[in-house]
Design an enzyme around this catalytic site. Structure first.
Site, PDB file in Angstrom:
ATOM      1  N   GLU A 184      -3.802  -9.466   3.674  1.00 50.93           N
ATOM      2  CA  GLU A 184      -4.638  -9.165   4.841  1.00 50.93           C
ATOM      3  C   GLU A 184      -5.766 -10.164   5.072  1.00 50.93           C
ATOM      4  OE1 GLU A 184      -2.731  -5.135   4.032  1.00 50.93           O
ATOM      5  OE2 GLU A 184      -3.360  -6.905   2.894  1.00 50.93           O
ATOM      6  N   GLU A 189       0.818  -1.208   0.000  1.00 56.96           N
ATOM      7  CA  GLU A 189       0.000   0.000   0.000  1.00 56.96           C
ATOM      8  C   GLU A 189       0.856   1.265   0.000  1.00 56.96           C
ATOM      9  OE1 GLU A 189      -4.135  -0.894   2.059  1.00 56.96           O
ATOM     10  OE2 GLU A 189      -2.483  -1.593   3.322  1.00 56.96           O
TER      11      GLU A 189
END
Length: 254
Positions: free
Chosen positions: A128, A108
């Site tokens: 995740e 990210e």
């Protein structure tokens, strides 16, 4: 800067290094605050035109420090987001120089950058869901804007790792380098960009980033508000004079 984040500036290019190699540069609160502090400083410095973000010890970042997360150490800075960067990237162009892992929050952070230079040995992913979490630092919003929808869905939903070569094919990685040379490749590209006028670079980035949401009716008006100050700047006069006098320009960021 703290020990967790290093900052170097040379020739108009700043290098921010996440310096937790033993933890695969996992992002904790200290890293987030260090990056945010560096970005705040660099956005105001007239001697810096381009920023490079990288990690020490052959890894970009393995993401959020989960051990810290369990103890309440959240790597989020108000106003800047995860890692001190993802919600409010700097006005100046940012190049990610990726070696090793760019996973979860690490990926990210790379997605929050404007250009990605990666080693052929680098690996990207949003794991995740494998940990009961969601890539909430911009990953699942930015990814489908950078690569095809169905591929973005596969990466986000499987949580698997993907080689840099695959993301290069998809256009998310700008340049591939041999292993160990991502930073050198990023610095080469940064130097080419830094040779241009800093005000023009920042305005160009702002238009590219913001114009995706502009309507046809308003786009030139909004662009004009951003670029008009550049045309009346001292650097614009210097650029014209340097061209006429056949010499390199001396930018002042004014």
């Amino acid at each position: 800067m703290s020990d967790e984040v290093l900052l170097e500036v040379d020739g108009g290019v700043a290098v921010i290094t996440i310096n937790r190699p033993k933890a695969r540069n996992a992002v904790n609160g200290a890293v987030a605050r260090g990056i945010a502090s560096a970005v705040d400083e660099l956005d105001e410095r007239k001697d810096v035109a381009v920023i490079v973000l990288t990690g020490a010890g052959g890894t970009f970042s393995a993401g959020m420090d989960l051990k810290g997360f369990l103890t309440g150490d959240f790597p989020v800075v108000e106003g800047r987001g995860f890692g001190g960067l993802t919600e409010a990237p700097p006005r100046k162009p940012v190049i990610a120089a990726v070696e090793g892992y760019a996973l979860a929050g690490g990926f990210e952070l790379a997605l929050a950058c404007d250009i990605v230079v990666a080693s052929e040995a680098a690996t990207f992913g949003l794991p995740e869901p494998k940990r009961g979490l969601v890539a909430g630092a911009g990953g699942i919003m930015r990814l489908p804007r950078r690569i095809p929808y169905h591929v973005a869905m596969e990466i986000a939903l499987t949580g698997d790792h993907y080689p840099a070569s695959r993301l290069y094919e998809l256009g998310l990685v700008n340049r591939l380098t041999p292993a160990g040379e991502a930073l050198a490749g990023a610095l080469e590209l940064a130097a080419k960009i830094a040779a241009n006028a800093p005000l023009a670079l920042a305005a160009t980035k702002q238009v590219i980033v913001e114009s995706a949401d502009w309507s046809r009716e308003e786009m030139f008006k909004k662009q004009g508000a951003i670029i008009s100050p550049v045309f009346s700047s001292k650097d614009a006069m210097e650029g014209a004079a340097a061209f006429a006098e056949k010499r390199p320009p001396a930018w002042k960021g004014e």
